[in-house]
Motif scaffolding. Structure first.
Motif, PDB file in Angstrom:
ATOM      1  N   LEU A 121       6.277   5.161 -14.250  1.00  0.00           N
ATOM      2  CA  LEU A 121       5.355   6.223 -13.844  1.00  0.00           C
ATOM      3  C   LEU A 121       4.570   5.805 -12.605  1.00  0.00           C
ATOM      4  N   ALA A 122       4.128   4.560 -12.565  1.00  0.00           N
ATOM      5  CA  ALA A 122       3.387   4.067 -11.402  1.00  0.00           C
ATOM      6  C   ALA A 122       4.235   4.179 -10.139  1.00  0.00           C
ATOM      7  N   ASN A 123       5.500   3.830 -10.249  1.00  0.00           N
ATOM      8  CA  ASN A 123       6.394   3.943  -9.089  1.00  0.00           C
ATOM      9  C   ASN A 123       6.533   5.394  -8.641  1.00  0.00           C
TER      10      ASN A 123
ATOM     11  N   GLN B 299      -1.786   5.741  -4.548  1.00  0.00           N
ATOM     12  CA  GLN B 299      -1.646   4.286  -4.625  1.00  0.00           C
ATOM     13  C   GLN B 299      -2.672   3.687  -5.583  1.00  0.00           C
ATOM     14  N   ASN B 300      -3.890   4.205  -5.559  1.00  0.00           N
ATOM     15  CA  ASN B 300      -4.915   3.723  -6.495  1.00  0.00           C
ATOM     16  C   ASN B 300      -4.532   4.043  -7.937  1.00  0.00           C
ATOM     17  N   ALA B 301      -4.036   5.241  -8.155  1.00  0.00           N
ATOM     18  CA  ALA B 301      -3.604   5.621  -9.505  1.00  0.00           C
ATOM     19  C   ALA B 301      -2.450   4.731  -9.959  1.00  0.00           C
ATOM     20  N   ALA B 302      -1.521   4.457  -9.064  1.00  0.00           N
ATOM     21  CA  ALA B 302      -0.386   3.591  -9.403  1.00  0.00           C
ATOM     22  C   ALA B 302      -0.870   2.182  -9.740  1.00  0.00           C
ATOM     23  N   ARG B 303      -1.831   1.694  -8.992  1.00  0.00           N
ATOM     24  CA  ARG B 303      -2.382   0.363  -9.272  1.00  0.00           C
ATOM     25  C   ARG B 303      -3.020   0.338 -10.664  1.00  0.00           C
ATOM     26  N   ASN B 304      -3.749   1.398 -11.009  1.00  0.00           N
ATOM     27  CA  ASN B 304      -4.363   1.478 -12.338  1.00  0.00           C
ATOM     28  C   ASN B 304      -3.299   1.528 -13.433  1.00  0.00           C
ATOM     29  N   LEU B 305      -2.235   2.265 -13.188  1.00  0.00           N
ATOM     30  CA  LEU B 305      -1.140   2.324 -14.162  1.00  0.00           C
ATOM     31  C   LEU B 305      -0.488   0.953 -14.327  1.00  0.00           C
TER      32      LEU B 305
END
Length: 96
Positions: free
Chosen positions: A16-18, A56-62
């Motif tokens: 999901l992060a990707n 990108q911030n959301a992906a980092r959190n995931l």
């Protein structure tokens, strides 16, 4: 949850992060093209930069959550191994 389920959850979070990280890229690519021009092109490009940063911030959190879940999976795996070993010791005691 079992360690297998937790590892699967961590994998799904990484996937999901990707997906989240790359969701704005197609629009940004088109908007960055010299062929794409309109009256508000600069505003659109700036907005896309903002949304890309947010993605990108959301992906980092995931990914952080995936790492936490992987840690929980390792702990669960250790507990499962200990429980299995204890059952084996118990069977050996009963067999004597």
């Amino acid at each position: 949850m079992t360690s297998t389920e937790l590892y699967a959850k961590a994998h799904d979070l990484e996937t999901l992060a990707n997906d989240v990280e790359g969701c704005v890229d197609p629009a940004k690519t088109v908007a960055s093209s010299p062929d794409w021009d309109c009256d508000n092109a600069t505003d659109v490009r700036d907005a896309l930069k903002h949304w890309r940063s947010a993605a990108q911030n959301a992906a980092r959190n995931l990914r952080d959550e995936a790492a936490r879940v992987r840690g929980e999976a390792r702990k669960a795996e250790n507990r499962e191994d200990e429980a299995r070993e204890e059952r084996e010791r118990e069977r050996e005691r009963e067999a004597r």
